[in-house]
Design a protein around this motif. Structure first.
Motif, PDB file in Angstrom:
ATOM      1  N   TYR A 237       0.785  -1.184   0.233  1.00 22.06           N
ATOM      2  CA  TYR A 237      -0.098   0.070   0.179  1.00 22.06           C
ATOM      3  C   TYR A 237       0.859   1.273   0.047  1.00 22.06           C
ATOM      4  O   TYR A 237       0.585   2.158  -0.744  1.00 22.06           O
ATOM      5  N   GLN A 238       1.832   1.236   0.899  1.00 28.26           N
ATOM      6  CA  GLN A 238       2.879   2.473   0.866  1.00 28.26           C
ATOM      7  C   GLN A 238       3.590   2.464  -0.427  1.00 28.26           C
ATOM      8  O   GLN A 238       3.792   3.878  -1.012  1.00 28.26           O
ATOM      9  N   PHE A 239       3.908   1.530  -1.198  1.00 35.81           N
ATOM     10  CA  PHE A 239       4.477   1.530  -2.382  1.00 35.81           C
ATOM     11  C   PHE A 239       3.689   2.189  -3.419  1.00 35.81           C
ATOM     12  O   PHE A 239       4.007   3.097  -4.059  1.00 35.81           O
ATOM     13  N   GLU A 240       2.316   1.683  -3.520  1.00 42.96           N
ATOM     14  CA  GLU A 240       1.425   2.328  -4.310  1.00 42.96           C
ATOM     15  C   GLU A 240       0.920   3.731  -4.188  1.00 42.96           C
ATOM     16  O   GLU A 240       0.311   4.159  -5.066  1.00 42.96           O
ATOM     17  N   HIS A 241       1.309   4.357  -3.126  1.00 42.27           N
ATOM     18  CA  HIS A 241       1.024   5.533  -2.783  1.00 42.27           C
ATOM     19  C   HIS A 241       2.042   6.369  -2.569  1.00 42.27           C
ATOM     20  O   HIS A 241       2.018   7.172  -1.679  1.00 42.27           O
ATOM     21  N   THR A 242       3.308   6.078  -3.009  1.00 46.59           N
ATOM     22  CA  THR A 242       4.556   6.909  -3.092  1.00 46.59           C
ATOM     23  C   THR A 242       4.729   7.612  -4.532  1.00 46.59           C
ATOM     24  O   THR A 242       4.515   6.970  -5.424  1.00 46.59           O
ATOM     25  N   TYR A 243       4.652   8.855  -4.229  1.00 45.20           N
ATOM     26  CA  TYR A 243       4.735   9.881  -5.436  1.00 45.20           C
ATOM     27  C   TYR A 243       5.902  10.647  -5.444  1.00 45.20           C
ATOM     28  O   TYR A 243       6.802  10.930  -4.509  1.00 45.20           O
ATOM     29  N   GLN A 244       6.222  10.956  -6.538  1.00 49.88           N
ATOM     30  CA  GLN A 244       7.558  12.078  -6.871  1.00 49.88           C
ATOM     31  C   GLN A 244       7.108  13.139  -6.418  1.00 49.88           C
ATOM     32  O   GLN A 244       6.126  13.823  -6.355  1.00 49.88           O
ATOM     33  N   GLY A 245       8.093  13.743  -5.668  1.00 53.72           N
ATOM     34  CA  GLY A 245       7.968  15.025  -4.897  1.00 53.72           C
ATOM     35  C   GLY A 245       8.403  16.324  -5.857  1.00 53.72           C
ATOM     36  O   GLY A 245       8.809  16.192  -6.795  1.00 53.72           O
ATOM     37  N   HIS A 246       7.476  17.397  -5.820  1.00 53.52           N
ATOM     38  CA  HIS A 246       8.069  18.506  -6.470  1.00 53.52           C
ATOM     39  C   HIS A 246       9.556  18.887  -6.668  1.00 53.52           C
ATOM     40  O   HIS A 246      10.000  18.886  -5.531  1.00 53.52           O
ATOM     41  N   GLY A 247      10.128  19.026  -7.402  1.00 52.78           N
ATOM     42  CA  GLY A 247      11.586  19.115  -7.702  1.00 52.78           C
ATOM     43  C   GLY A 247      12.450  17.876  -7.264  1.00 52.78           C
ATOM     44  O   GLY A 247      13.658  18.104  -7.622  1.00 52.78           O
ATOM     45  N   GLU A 248      11.876  16.919  -7.476  1.00 57.63           N
ATOM     46  CA  GLU A 248      12.753  15.617  -6.965  1.00 57.63           C
ATOM     47  C   GLU A 248      13.007  15.285  -8.509  1.00 57.63           C
ATOM     48  O   GLU A 248      12.039  14.966  -9.329  1.00 57.63           O
ATOM     49  N   LYS A 249      14.271  14.608  -8.593  1.00 57.58           N
ATOM     50  CA  LYS A 249      14.698  14.062  -9.805  1.00 57.58           C
ATOM     51  C   LYS A 249      14.016  12.688  -9.855  1.00 57.58           C
ATOM     52  O   LYS A 249      13.794  12.079  -9.022  1.00 57.58           O
ATOM     53  N   LEU A 250      13.672  12.488 -11.082  1.00 62.88           N
ATOM     54  CA  LEU A 250      13.025  11.016 -11.312  1.00 62.88           C
ATOM     55  C   LEU A 250      13.815   9.859 -10.844  1.00 62.88           C
ATOM     56  O   LEU A 250      13.293   8.736 -10.531  1.00 62.88           O
ATOM     57  N   SER A 251      15.154   9.912 -10.989  1.00 61.60           N
ATOM     58  CA  SER A 251      16.059   8.753 -10.728  1.00 61.60           C
ATOM     59  C   SER A 251      16.080   8.570  -9.185  1.00 61.60           C
ATOM     60  O   SER A 251      16.094   7.503  -8.454  1.00 61.60           O
ATOM     61  N   ASP A 252      16.044   9.808  -8.479  1.00 62.95           N
ATOM     62  CA  ASP A 252      15.970   9.746  -6.902  1.00 62.95           C
ATOM     63  C   ASP A 252      14.383   9.165  -6.642  1.00 62.95           C
ATOM     64  O   ASP A 252      14.274   8.385  -5.620  1.00 62.95           O
ATOM     65  N   TYR A 253      13.371   9.402  -7.268  1.00 62.26           N
ATOM     66  CA  TYR A 253      12.090   8.974  -6.931  1.00 62.26           C
ATOM     67  C   TYR A 253      12.109   7.482  -7.063  1.00 62.26           C
ATOM     68  O   TYR A 253      11.685   6.382  -6.324  1.00 62.26           O
ATOM     69  N   ILE A 254      12.739   6.901  -8.348  1.00 65.90           N
ATOM     70  CA  ILE A 254      12.917   5.506  -8.661  1.00 65.90           C
ATOM     71  C   ILE A 254      13.658   4.861  -7.697  1.00 65.90           C
ATOM     72  O   ILE A 254      13.266   3.711  -7.058  1.00 65.90           O
ATOM     73  N   GLN A 255      14.804   5.387  -6.949  1.00 66.57           N
ATOM     74  CA  GLN A 255      15.573   4.817  -6.061  1.00 66.57           C
ATOM     75  C   GLN A 255      14.804   4.683  -4.912  1.00 66.57           C
ATOM     76  O   GLN A 255      14.929   3.507  -3.999  1.00 66.57           O
TER      77      GLN A 255
END
Length: 341
Positions: A237-255
């Motif tokens: 549930y936590q995984f499916e509701h984790t979103y990319q933050g404003h200004g966050e690099k996509l690579s950081d979000y993926i990690q």
């Protein structure tokens, strides 16, 4: 002490009789170090552990129950050995045949009394060599020299200097465990030598309660004690509701997503074959909709699913390209030149 008594002793301590024998010593004070040195000479294969000790005033002997990390039941060892400058005599007694865990066909009918001595000779050395060959037969060749050791882990908070936190240590351990091409006993040894404090106690208690545990059993026990307390459903549930933050690099979000995904795998909440597909699906749903790299990934939707390494490589390369392009635009704007995007 007869073989039947040794077998009962093993059963009382819940120990596999195929891995045990009793050492009968004269009733004198022997240190554990002396006992281990003697058994290293008599049975050099594997490692032994003292599981119990009893003194018998009637026979003037001290009985020591020993357990090995490999089978010793078929060892053709002499019933009595002589050791030390003083000529001490010790007797080896295997558990009786037919015990629930399996036993040795050793019988007291033909055993000489403790006073009779059989010194270690060429025949015994030959028998030991045959025993070693049987134990090592089928094992993959490996080089134990120069391997990179795991960092220390104790489970203490805050994390002591020179140690890893749990998640970092577990991630490295899972990776190297799949790569080590060595016997199971050596895998367990390498994991155990990196543990300290409460973590070492966890593995020690596991070995007392479960016979023939594996290196993966070690990691599972540590996961139960030191891992995240959420169950697989909560983590998913936590995984499916984790979103990319404003200004966050996509690579950081993926990690960031991948760390949660790793915990789900440890909890056996997801089929490993579906990891790449689930990861990409959540990235498409959770990333900023106007992220330029995200737009490119959406265009590739339906093509072959990228693995983590392929995905992170492609994203980082695109991030670097956009960063260079942005720097060039800023430099042109500073010079007052007209910019065409």
């Amino acid at each position: 002490m007869d073989p039947e008594t040794v077998a009962e002793w093993c059963q009382t301590l819940n120990i596999n009789t195929d891995h045990c024998l009793a050492l009968l010593l004269p009733k004198e004070d022997f240190t554990t170090r002396q006992i281990y040195q003697l058994m290293d000479e008599v049975i050099p294969q594997g490692r032994c552990f003292i599981r119990g000790m009893k003194k018998d005033d009637a026979t003037a002997t001290t009985s020591v129950l020993l357990e090995w990390d490999c089978r010793v039941i078929n060892l053709n060892a002499p019933p009595t050995v002589e050791f030390g400058k003083e000529g001490h005599k010790a007797r080896l007694v295997f558990p009786t045949e037919g015990s629930p865990e399996g036993g040795s066909p050793t019988s007291t009918a033909n055993e000489p009394p403790l006073a009779v001595s059989t010194t270690i000779g060429p025949d015994f050395i030959t028998a030991l060599s045959d025993f070693v060959e049987k134990c090592t037969k089928g094992s993959s060749p490996y080089n134990g020299i120069g391997y990179r050791k795991l960092r220390f882990f104790s489970g203490s908070q805050p994390v002591p200097t020179g140690e890893d936190d749990y998640e970092s240590w577990m991630e490295q351990s899972m990776q190297v465990l799949d790569e080590w091409d060595i016997p199971e006993a050596h895998k367990k040894q390498r994991i155990a030598e990196s543990l300290r404090g409460a973590a070492a106690d966890t593995v020690r208690n596991l070995k007392l309660s479960k016979q023939d545990c594996t290196a993966y059993d070690y990691l599972q026990a540590l996961q139960d004690v030191f891992g995240r307390t959420e169950n697989a459903a909560d983590l998913l549930y936590q995984f499916e509701h984790t979103y990319q933050g404003h200004g966050e690099k996509l690579s950081d979000y993926i990690q960031r997503l991948d760390k949660i995904l790793h915990q789900i795998l440890l909890k056996k909440g997801l089929d490993p074959k579906l990891v790449d597909k689930v990861r990409v699906k959540q990235i498409l749903q959770g990333a900023q909709p106007l992220d330029p790299i995200m737009l490119k990934l959406r265009m590739k939707q339906g093509e072959e699913t990228l693995t983590y390494n392929q995905l992170i490589k492609e994203v980082r390369e695109e991030e670097a390209r956009l960063e260079v392009k942005g720097s060039m635009v800023e430099a042109l704007l500073d010079t007052g030149a007209q910019v065409t995007l």
